[in-house]
Motif scaffolding. Structure first.
Motif, PDB file in Angstrom:
ATOM      1  N   VAL A 140       0.865  -1.170   0.000  1.00  0.00           N
ATOM      2  CA  VAL A 140       0.000   0.000   0.000  1.00  0.00           C
ATOM      3  C   VAL A 140       0.910   1.230   0.000  1.00  0.00           C
ATOM      4  O   VAL A 140       1.707   1.405   0.924  1.00  0.00           O
ATOM      5  CB  VAL A 140      -0.943   0.018   1.222  1.00  0.00           C
ATOM      6  CG1 VAL A 140      -1.807   1.271   1.214  1.00  0.00           C
ATOM      7  CG2 VAL A 140      -1.810  -1.240   1.257  1.00  0.00           C
ATOM      8  N   VAL A 141       0.815   2.029  -1.046  1.00  0.00           N
ATOM      9  CA  VAL A 141       1.604   3.252  -1.152  1.00  0.00           C
ATOM     10  C   VAL A 141       0.690   4.409  -0.757  1.00  0.00           C
ATOM     11  O   VAL A 141      -0.300   4.683  -1.437  1.00  0.00           O
ATOM     12  CB  VAL A 141       2.158   3.454  -2.573  1.00  0.00           C
ATOM     13  CG1 VAL A 141       2.965   4.754  -2.650  1.00  0.00           C
ATOM     14  CG2 VAL A 141       3.001   2.261  -3.001  1.00  0.00           C
ATOM     15  N   ALA A 142       1.025   5.055   0.342  1.00  0.00           N
ATOM     16  CA  ALA A 142       0.210   6.144   0.874  1.00  0.00           C
ATOM     17  C   ALA A 142       0.801   7.490   0.480  1.00  0.00           C
ATOM     18  O   ALA A 142       2.019   7.665   0.504  1.00  0.00           O
ATOM     19  CB  ALA A 142       0.141   6.031   2.398  1.00  0.00           C
ATOM     20  N   GLY A 143      -0.069   8.430   0.150  1.00  0.00           N
ATOM     21  CA  GLY A 143       0.368   9.765  -0.245  1.00  0.00           C
ATOM     22  C   GLY A 143       0.567  10.720   0.913  1.00  0.00           C
ATOM     23  O   GLY A 143       1.033  11.834   0.724  1.00  0.00           O
ATOM     24  N   GLY A 144       0.207  10.300   2.132  1.00  0.00           N
ATOM     25  CA  GLY A 144       0.437  11.137   3.299  1.00  0.00           C
ATOM     26  C   GLY A 144      -0.635  12.196   3.506  1.00  0.00           C
ATOM     27  O   GLY A 144      -1.680  12.192   2.853  1.00  0.00           O
ATOM     28  N   PRO A 145      -0.391  13.126   4.430  1.00  0.00           N
ATOM     29  CA  PRO A 145      -1.410  14.100   4.835  1.00  0.00           C
ATOM     30  C   PRO A 145      -1.926  14.995   3.720  1.00  0.00           C
ATOM     31  O   PRO A 145      -3.041  15.497   3.806  1.00  0.00           O
ATOM     32  CB  PRO A 145      -0.701  14.949   5.893  1.00  0.00           C
ATOM     33  CG  PRO A 145       0.517  14.218   6.283  1.00  0.00           C
ATOM     34  CD  PRO A 145       0.856  13.265   5.182  1.00  0.00           C
ATOM     35  N   ALA A 146      -1.163  15.204   2.661  1.00  0.00           N
ATOM     36  CA  ALA A 146      -1.626  16.064   1.566  1.00  0.00           C
ATOM     37  C   ALA A 146      -2.657  15.365   0.675  1.00  0.00           C
ATOM     38  O   ALA A 146      -3.289  16.004  -0.156  1.00  0.00           O
ATOM     39  CB  ALA A 146      -0.438  16.520   0.717  1.00  0.00           C
ATOM     40  N   SER A 147      -2.848  14.058   0.858  1.00  0.00           N
ATOM     41  CA  SER A 147      -3.807  13.317   0.049  1.00  0.00           C
ATOM     42  C   SER A 147      -5.226  13.610   0.514  1.00  0.00           C
ATOM     43  O   SER A 147      -5.476  13.895   1.682  1.00  0.00           O
ATOM     44  CB  SER A 147      -3.537  11.812   0.166  1.00  0.00           C
ATOM     45  OG  SER A 147      -4.551  11.084  -0.493  1.00  0.00           O
ATOM     46  N   GLY A 172       0.930  13.608  -1.607  1.00  0.00           N
ATOM     47  CA  GLY A 172      -0.477  13.701  -1.956  1.00  0.00           C
ATOM     48  C   GLY A 172      -0.956  12.486  -2.740  1.00  0.00           C
ATOM     49  O   GLY A 172      -0.270  11.476  -2.841  1.00  0.00           O
ATOM     50  N   HIS A 173      -2.132  12.607  -3.302  1.00  0.00           N
ATOM     51  CA  HIS A 173      -2.828  11.473  -3.914  1.00  0.00           C
ATOM     52  C   HIS A 173      -2.149  10.930  -5.166  1.00  0.00           C
ATOM     53  O   HIS A 173      -2.185   9.735  -5.429  1.00  0.00           O
ATOM     54  CB  HIS A 173      -4.263  11.896  -4.230  1.00  0.00           C
ATOM     55  CG  HIS A 173      -5.135  10.801  -4.724  1.00  0.00           C
ATOM     56  ND1 HIS A 173      -5.340   9.617  -4.028  1.00  0.00           N
ATOM     57  CD2 HIS A 173      -5.871  10.694  -5.861  1.00  0.00           C
ATOM     58  CE1 HIS A 173      -6.157   8.841  -4.716  1.00  0.00           C
ATOM     59  NE2 HIS A 173      -6.493   9.463  -5.821  1.00  0.00           N
ATOM     60  N   MET A 174      -1.519  11.768  -5.943  1.00  0.00           N
ATOM     61  CA  MET A 174      -0.930  11.355  -7.224  1.00  0.00           C
ATOM     62  C   MET A 174       0.542  10.995  -7.045  1.00  0.00           C
ATOM     63  O   MET A 174       1.435  11.578  -7.657  1.00  0.00           O
ATOM     64  CB  MET A 174      -1.098  12.463  -8.264  1.00  0.00           C
ATOM     65  CG  MET A 174      -2.541  12.839  -8.535  1.00  0.00           C
ATOM     66  SD  MET A 174      -3.490  11.504  -9.274  1.00  0.00           S
ATOM     67  CE  MET A 174      -2.789  11.474 -10.906  1.00  0.00           C
ATOM     68  N   VAL A 175       0.806   9.984  -6.240  1.00  0.00           N
ATOM     69  CA  VAL A 175       2.177   9.633  -5.883  1.00  0.00           C
ATOM     70  C   VAL A 175       3.007   9.340  -7.126  1.00  0.00           C
ATOM     71  O   VAL A 175       4.126   9.843  -7.269  1.00  0.00           O
ATOM     72  CB  VAL A 175       2.205   8.434  -4.914  1.00  0.00           C
ATOM     73  CG1 VAL A 175       3.634   8.067  -4.562  1.00  0.00           C
ATOM     74  CG2 VAL A 175       1.398   8.726  -3.658  1.00  0.00           C
ATOM     75  N   HIS A 176       2.493   8.537  -8.038  1.00  0.00           N
ATOM     76  CA  HIS A 176       3.271   8.156  -9.219  1.00  0.00           C
ATOM     77  C   HIS A 176       3.614   9.353 -10.098  1.00  0.00           C
ATOM     78  O   HIS A 176       4.621   9.333 -10.794  1.00  0.00           O
ATOM     79  CB  HIS A 176       2.544   7.072 -10.034  1.00  0.00           C
ATOM     80  CG  HIS A 176       1.271   7.541 -10.655  1.00  0.00           C
ATOM     81  ND1 HIS A 176       0.100   7.645  -9.961  1.00  0.00           N
ATOM     82  CD2 HIS A 176       1.005   7.959 -11.915  1.00  0.00           C
ATOM     83  CE1 HIS A 176      -0.855   8.098 -10.754  1.00  0.00           C
ATOM     84  NE2 HIS A 176      -0.329   8.299 -11.955  1.00  0.00           N
ATOM     85  N   ASP A 177       2.795  10.410 -10.072  1.00  0.00           N
ATOM     86  CA  ASP A 177       3.088  11.620 -10.852  1.00  0.00           C
ATOM     87  C   ASP A 177       4.011  12.572 -10.099  1.00  0.00           C
ATOM     88  O   ASP A 177       4.904  13.167 -10.689  1.00  0.00           O
ATOM     89  CB  ASP A 177       1.798  12.382 -11.175  1.00  0.00           C
ATOM     90  CG  ASP A 177       1.090  11.852 -12.400  1.00  0.00           C
ATOM     91  OD1 ASP A 177       1.714  11.128 -13.197  1.00  0.00           O
ATOM     92  OD2 ASP A 177      -0.103  12.169 -12.558  1.00  0.00           O
ATOM     93  N   GLU A 178       3.761  12.738  -8.803  1.00  0.00           N
ATOM     94  CA  GLU A 178       4.505  13.724  -8.021  1.00  0.00           C
ATOM     95  C   GLU A 178       5.881  13.228  -7.588  1.00  0.00           C
ATOM     96  O   GLU A 178       6.785  14.027  -7.379  1.00  0.00           O
ATOM     97  CB  GLU A 178       3.683  14.139  -6.791  1.00  0.00           C
ATOM     98  CG  GLU A 178       2.375  14.816  -7.118  1.00  0.00           C
ATOM     99  CD  GLU A 178       2.546  16.136  -7.844  1.00  0.00           C
ATOM    100  OE1 GLU A 178       3.546  16.842  -7.595  1.00  0.00           O
ATOM    101  OE2 GLU A 178       1.688  16.464  -8.688  1.00  0.00           O
ATOM    102  N   ALA A 179       6.025  11.928  -7.422  1.00  0.00           N
ATOM    103  CA  ALA A 179       7.310  11.358  -6.980  1.00  0.00           C
ATOM    104  C   ALA A 179       7.573  10.061  -7.738  1.00  0.00           C
ATOM    105  O   ALA A 179       7.629   8.981  -7.153  1.00  0.00           O
ATOM    106  CB  ALA A 179       7.289  11.115  -5.477  1.00  0.00           C
ATOM    107  N   PRO A 180       7.734  10.135  -9.068  1.00  0.00           N
ATOM    108  CA  PRO A 180       7.849   8.914  -9.860  1.00  0.00           C
ATOM    109  C   PRO A 180       9.040   8.041  -9.481  1.00  0.00           C
ATOM    110  O   PRO A 180       8.922   6.813  -9.472  1.00  0.00           O
ATOM    111  CB  PRO A 180       7.938   9.413 -11.301  1.00  0.00           C
ATOM    112  CG  PRO A 180       8.296  10.849 -11.210  1.00  0.00           C
ATOM    113  CD  PRO A 180       7.782  11.342  -9.889  1.00  0.00           C
ATOM    114  N   ALA A 181      10.174   8.629  -9.167  1.00  0.00           N
ATOM    115  CA  ALA A 181      11.355   7.822  -8.822  1.00  0.00           C
ATOM    116  C   ALA A 181      11.136   7.074  -7.516  1.00  0.00           C
ATOM    117  O   ALA A 181      11.457   5.883  -7.409  1.00  0.00           O
ATOM    118  CB  ALA A 181      12.598   8.711  -8.735  1.00  0.00           C
TER     119      ALA A 181
END
Length: 194
Positions: A140-147, A172-181
């Motif tokens: 489970v990959v969580a985006g944290g409080p900004a999600s 935030g919610h778009m983990v793969h877009d905001e932090a792809p690496a």
């Protein structure tokens, strides 16, 4: 997708009904989305092919249902499950009022939005219960409080499955877009686990 393919994975990514190049039939729901994905897997990765199911947001809730459907009576069909910033829909959450249709084009069939909001308001309790019975490794990959997603559900789900792991990437919610690496590193490390 390209990064996972570069690492040697065969990646298949269909557009969900009402999205992209898929049909827009006007009828939507998590079980319909899951049935479509199962039919896709049966056609392109028939048993006994073992697969990893990955989903984000609506796709993560769907991916959990897909995993329960593919492993029901056929353990080993799914080897791993990755859920990005969402879980199966959990009962007891907030009610979601319908949204007004925007006055600009959107890249999906608008009725899908309110159909899924209605199901999120009154979900089938079995979706969460069946999800907790998943016995393959789950990341489970969580985006944290900004999600905008209730992070407590992610924590509870990762702790509730037989072999769950939670990774928080606080973008935030778009983990793969905001932090792809970081997302790719978490997923590829999980996929390499014995």
């Amino acid at each position: 997708m390209d990064d996972l393919a570069t690492l040697g994975y065969h990646v298949l990514a269909p557009d969900a009904r009402g999205h992209g190049d898929s049909d827009r039939p006007g009828t939507y729901g998590y079980e319909l989305l899951a049935a479509d994905a199962v039919a896709f897997c049966d056609a392109l990765a028939p048993a006994p092919a073992a697969i990893t199911v990955v989903g984000h947001s609506m796709g993560a809730a769907t991916a959990a249902l897909v995993t329960t459907l593919l492993t029901d009576g056929d353990p080993g069909r799914v080897t791993r499950l990755v859920l990005e910033d969402a879980t199966p829909v959990r009962p007891g959450g907030p009610a979601f009022e319908p949204f007004e249709k925007p006055d600009h084009p959107v890249p999906f069939d608008w009725p899908l939005v309110n159909a899924l909001r209605a199901e999120r308001s009154e979900p089938d309790p079995e979706w969460w219960a069946a999800g907790l019975r998943i016995d393959v490794p789950v990341l489970v990959v969580a985006g944290g409080p900004a999600s905008n997603v209730d992070q407590a559900d992610l924590v509870d789900f990762a702790a509730g499955v037989a072999d769950g792991r939670l990774v928080e990437i606080r973008v935030g919610h778009m983990v793969h877009d905001e932090a792809p690496a970081e997302f790719l590193a978490a997923v590829s490390e999980f996929l390499r686990r014995p």
